[in-house]
Design a protein around this motif. Sequence first.
Motif, PDB file in Angstrom:
ATOM      1  N   VAL A   1       0.865  -1.178   0.000  1.00 35.56           N
ATOM      2  CA  VAL A   1       0.000   0.000   0.000  1.00 35.56           C
ATOM      3  C   VAL A   1       0.901   1.226   0.000  1.00 35.56           C
ATOM      4  N   TRP A   2       0.726   2.084  -1.018  1.00 39.12           N
ATOM      5  CA  TRP A   2       1.491   3.321  -1.106  1.00 39.12           C
ATOM      6  C   TRP A   2       0.695   4.292  -1.948  1.00 39.12           C
ATOM      7  N   ASN A   3       0.364   5.427  -1.376  1.00 36.15           N
ATOM      8  CA  ASN A   3      -0.438   6.404  -2.089  1.00 36.15           C
ATOM      9  C   ASN A   3       0.018   7.802  -1.695  1.00 36.15           C
ATOM     10  N   VAL A   4       0.191   8.667  -2.678  1.00 34.87           N
ATOM     11  CA  VAL A   4       0.553  10.060  -2.446  1.00 34.87           C
ATOM     12  C   VAL A   4      -0.412  10.920  -3.237  1.00 34.87           C
ATOM     13  N   ILE A   5      -0.974  11.929  -2.578  1.00 32.05           N
ATOM     14  CA  ILE A   5      -1.855  12.850  -3.291  1.00 32.05           C
ATOM     15  C   ILE A   5      -1.348  14.274  -3.099  1.00 32.05           C
ATOM     16  N   GLU A   6      -1.618  15.092  -4.082  1.00 33.15           N
ATOM     17  CA  GLU A   6      -1.375  16.526  -4.011  1.00 33.15           C
ATOM     18  C   GLU A   6      -2.724  17.194  -4.198  1.00 33.15           C
ATOM     19  N   ALA A   7      -3.057  18.118  -3.314  1.00 31.99           N
ATOM     20  CA  ALA A   7      -4.364  18.761  -3.390  1.00 31.99           C
ATOM     21  C   ALA A   7      -4.288  20.154  -2.777  1.00 31.99           C
TER      22      ALA A   7
END
Length: 156
Positions: free
Chosen positions: A20-26
């Motif tokens: 599991v690996w998730n990166v978001i930019e917001a």
Amino acid sequence: MLVNRYQTVYLSFISTDLPVWNVIEAKASLYQKDREKFHLLLNQQNLPRSICPDLAEKCDRGLFWLEITPYRVMMTMQSNNQLSYRHFWERGIYGVSRYCLNTAPDLPSQSLRFRNFTRYLKVEQDIIPRNVRIEYEMWSHNVQLGSYILHLDIDT
């Protein structure tokens, strides 16, 4: 109340023992609630679909926010649709992670509760928070469900 609208944030969610690996930019709004407490709000419509790709149709409206203090962090997502959750982290404490699933509007929601043990929590800030790092384990009764890192960078 200090308001810094439209801060760019980078939110990483990583498992140290699962794929599991998730990166978001917001874009987010940062509100100062008192001397040490801040709320960071993101409208889910502004979040990339990668934050919940398997539940994209269930995550289309709602608010996602973090309440940040130097000692504890709470993360909440409330949706008008079928999925909501709340996490509570405080260093050295077993917190609660709760997921509410609403399968139909006319039926009561179903709730899943897990415990999380926060091994590490650090909030770096000058006037406002700049960086939050949480390392924790998720538990269901006596079964460990993985170790995770939540990392938040707030761009200035």
